[in-house]
Design a protein around this motif. Structure first.
Motif, PDB file in Angstrom:
ATOM      1  N   UNK A   1     -19.965 -15.551  57.518  1.00  0.00           N
ATOM      2  CA  UNK A   1     -20.169 -14.111  57.665  1.00  0.00           C
ATOM      3  C   UNK A   1     -20.197 -13.370  56.333  1.00  0.00           C
ATOM      4  N   UNK A   2     -19.784 -14.042  55.253  1.00  0.00           N
ATOM      5  CA  UNK A   2     -19.639 -13.274  54.012  1.00  0.00           C
ATOM      6  C   UNK A   2     -20.132 -13.964  52.747  1.00  0.00           C
ATOM      7  N   UNK A   3     -20.105 -15.283  52.701  1.00  0.00           N
ATOM      8  CA  UNK A   3     -20.386 -15.967  51.437  1.00  0.00           C
ATOM      9  C   UNK A   3     -21.873 -15.931  51.090  1.00  0.00           C
ATOM     10  N   UNK A   4     -22.166 -15.463  49.882  1.00  0.00           N
ATOM     11  CA  UNK A   4     -23.521 -15.490  49.339  1.00  0.00           C
ATOM     12  C   UNK A   4     -23.469 -16.326  48.055  1.00  0.00           C
ATOM     13  N   UNK A   5     -23.577 -17.599  48.223  1.00  0.00           N
ATOM     14  CA  UNK A   5     -23.381 -18.548  47.126  1.00  0.00           C
ATOM     15  C   UNK A   5     -24.731 -19.104  46.684  1.00  0.00           C
ATOM     16  N   UNK A   6     -25.096 -18.825  45.442  1.00  0.00           N
ATOM     17  CA  UNK A   6     -26.350 -19.357  44.912  1.00  0.00           C
ATOM     18  C   UNK A   6     -26.349 -20.881  44.970  1.00  0.00           C
ATOM     19  N   UNK A   7     -27.527 -21.456  45.072  1.00  0.00           N
ATOM     20  CA  UNK A   7     -27.645 -22.908  45.191  1.00  0.00           C
ATOM     21  C   UNK A   7     -26.969 -23.626  44.037  1.00  0.00           C
ATOM     22  N   UNK A   8     -27.094 -23.096  42.827  1.00  0.00           N
ATOM     23  CA  UNK A   8     -26.492 -23.754  41.671  1.00  0.00           C
ATOM     24  C   UNK A   8     -24.969 -23.754  41.785  1.00  0.00           C
ATOM     25  N   UNK A   9     -24.402 -22.708  42.337  1.00  0.00           N
ATOM     26  CA  UNK A   9     -22.959 -22.656  42.564  1.00  0.00           C
ATOM     27  C   UNK A   9     -22.538 -23.665  43.632  1.00  0.00           C
ATOM     28  N   UNK A  10     -23.311 -23.723  44.711  1.00  0.00           N
ATOM     29  CA  UNK A  10     -22.975 -24.664  45.784  1.00  0.00           C
ATOM     30  C   UNK A  10     -23.023 -26.101  45.288  1.00  0.00           C
ATOM     31  N   UNK A  37     -10.436 -23.739  27.282  1.00  0.00           N
ATOM     32  CA  UNK A  37     -10.021 -24.964  27.948  1.00  0.00           C
ATOM     33  C   UNK A  37      -9.705 -26.001  26.877  1.00  0.00           C
ATOM     34  N   UNK A  38      -9.051 -27.092  27.291  1.00  0.00           N
ATOM     35  CA  UNK A  38      -8.716 -28.158  26.347  1.00  0.00           C
ATOM     36  C   UNK A  38      -9.496 -29.425  26.592  1.00  0.00           C
ATOM     37  N   UNK A  39     -10.310 -29.456  27.654  1.00  0.00           N
ATOM     38  CA  UNK A  39     -10.967 -30.703  28.050  1.00  0.00           C
ATOM     39  C   UNK A  39     -12.470 -30.666  27.808  1.00  0.00           C
ATOM     40  N   UNK A  40     -12.936 -31.484  26.886  1.00  0.00           N
ATOM     41  CA  UNK A  40     -14.376 -31.663  26.695  1.00  0.00           C
ATOM     42  C   UNK A  40     -14.987 -32.353  27.918  1.00  0.00           C
ATOM     43  N   UNK A  41     -14.228 -33.274  28.516  1.00  0.00           N
ATOM     44  CA  UNK A  41     -14.740 -34.028  29.654  1.00  0.00           C
ATOM     45  C   UNK A  41     -15.030 -33.123  30.839  1.00  0.00           C
ATOM     46  N   UNK A  42     -14.034 -32.336  31.258  1.00  0.00           N
ATOM     47  CA  UNK A  42     -14.224 -31.483  32.424  1.00  0.00           C
ATOM     48  C   UNK A  42     -15.291 -30.424  32.166  1.00  0.00           C
ATOM     49  N   UNK A  43     -15.236 -29.804  30.987  1.00  0.00           N
ATOM     50  CA  UNK A  43     -16.162 -28.715  30.717  1.00  0.00           C
ATOM     51  C   UNK A  43     -17.581 -29.191  30.438  1.00  0.00           C
ATOM     52  N   UNK A  44     -17.771 -30.501  30.252  1.00  0.00           N
ATOM     53  CA  UNK A  44     -19.134 -31.004  30.104  1.00  0.00           C
ATOM     54  C   UNK A  44     -19.918 -30.779  31.394  1.00  0.00           C
ATOM     55  N   UNK A  45     -19.227 -30.847  32.535  1.00  0.00           N
ATOM     56  CA  UNK A  45     -19.862 -30.522  33.812  1.00  0.00           C
ATOM     57  C   UNK A  45     -20.230 -29.039  33.830  1.00  0.00           C
ATOM     58  N   UNK A  46     -19.304 -28.208  33.393  1.00  0.00           N
ATOM     59  CA  UNK A  46     -19.554 -26.767  33.353  1.00  0.00           C
ATOM     60  C   UNK A  46     -20.778 -26.446  32.500  1.00  0.00           C
ATOM     61  N   UNK A  47     -20.886 -27.053  31.346  1.00  0.00           N
ATOM     62  CA  UNK A  47     -21.999 -26.762  30.435  1.00  0.00           C
ATOM     63  C   UNK A  47     -23.345 -27.062  31.100  1.00  0.00           C
ATOM     64  N   UNK A  48     -23.418 -28.150  31.870  1.00  0.00           N
ATOM     65  CA  UNK A  48     -24.679 -28.510  32.533  1.00  0.00           C
ATOM     66  C   UNK A  48     -25.122 -27.415  33.490  1.00  0.00           C
ATOM     67  N   UNK A  49     -24.169 -26.931  34.273  1.00  0.00           N
ATOM     68  CA  UNK A  49     -24.521 -25.926  35.272  1.00  0.00           C
ATOM     69  C   UNK A  49     -24.736 -24.552  34.652  1.00  0.00           C
ATOM     70  N   UNK A  50     -23.993 -24.220  33.611  1.00  0.00           N
ATOM     71  CA  UNK A  50     -24.246 -22.958  32.919  1.00  0.00           C
ATOM     72  C   UNK A  50     -25.670 -22.933  32.372  1.00  0.00           C
ATOM     73  N   UNK A  51     -26.068 -24.070  31.794  1.00  0.00           N
ATOM     74  CA  UNK A  51     -27.412 -24.168  31.225  1.00  0.00           C
ATOM     75  C   UNK A  51     -28.462 -24.031  32.329  1.00  0.00           C
ATOM     76  N   UNK A  52     -28.266 -24.743  33.415  1.00  0.00           N
ATOM     77  CA  UNK A  52     -29.224 -24.703  34.522  1.00  0.00           C
ATOM     78  C   UNK A  52     -29.347 -23.299  35.097  1.00  0.00           C
ATOM     79  N   UNK A  53     -28.212 -22.591  35.180  1.00  0.00           N
ATOM     80  CA  UNK A  53     -28.206 -21.247  35.769  1.00  0.00           C
ATOM     81  C   UNK A  53     -28.718 -20.185  34.812  1.00  0.00           C
TER      82      UNK A  53
END
Length: 220
Positions: A19-28, A92-108
């Motif tokens: 009823x409420x979530x409007x989540x872009x595909x890249x977020x999903x 953040x302190x983790x290159x490993x975890x944020x490497x996932x973040x960087x991919x999606x930030x770039x894509x978005x």
């Protein structure tokens, strides 16, 4: 750090999202990928991410701060809500975890908005203060190691402008803060943090029961 809002059964929670979530595909897709992560419990609930984005838009934020990035789901929500010239400093302190973040930030298409600082967040926040950036941020989101919550909060309070907003995640800690028999270290730390903010006259305060509990502190 909660896959969905505490206390909701599956049927009710699914209705809330439908009823409420409007989540872009890249977020999903980022959320789906993070679900299989060994530390998936650190993932932000989607309704909470959308709420953060709404808050950022409500206050007209252009300069934001995030303490605790993980795979970048919350930062992606906020970055998408920022105007084209908006900026975020993400800690953040983790290159490993944020490497996932960087991919999606770039894509978005929001990577240019996000300045990721890989270092202990207290050091990054202290450096921002030393660089004369006090009272220049509109919004801060804290979702990192609980033992340093007070330090993150105090520095964020200096960094946000009057009328700026600080949001702090996990302040209900799976409901454990409500039960006196829960005396593990993290529960005690969060309980003390909540008590501190309840008394803090420097801010207007609301604890919102979304996700694992979100405190909103508006700087006077």
């Amino acid at each position: 750090m909660s896959a969905n809002t505490l206390g909701f059964d599956t049927q009710f929670y699914n209705y809330l999202l439908s009823a409420s979530l409007r989540e872009a595909d890249v977020l999903r897709r980022l959320r789906d990928e993070t679900t299989s992560h060994p530390r998936a419990v650190m993932q932000l609930a989607p309704e909470q991410g959308q709420f953060l984005a709404l808050l950022v838009q409500l206050i007209g934020a252009k300069k934001t701060l995030e303490v605790g990035v993980f795979t970048g789901y919350s930062s992606l929500w906020v970055a998408l809500a920022l105007p084209a010239d908006g900026k975020m400093i993400a800690c953040d302190v983790s290159e490993e975890y944020t490497s996932v973040a960087r991919r999606y930030w770039q894509e978005a298409g929001v990577a240019n908005k996000i300045d990721l600082r890989i270092a202990p967040a207290l050091e990054t926040l202290d450096r921002l203060l030393a660089d004369g950036q006090a009272s220049t941020f509109d919004f801060a989101f804290i979702d990192a190691d609980k033992g340093n919550y007070e330090g993150y909060y105090e520095r964020s309070l200096q960094l946000v402008r009057p009328g700026g907003l600080i949001a702090v995640d996990n302040v209900l800690w799976y409901k454990q803060v409500a039960y006196p028999e829960s005396q593990d270290n993290i529960t005690q730390v969060i309980r003390a943090f909540n008590e501190k903010l309840h008394r803090d006259e420097r801010v207007f305060l609301s604890l919102v029961p979304i996700g694992d509990g979100l405190t909103l502190a508006l700087k006077r």
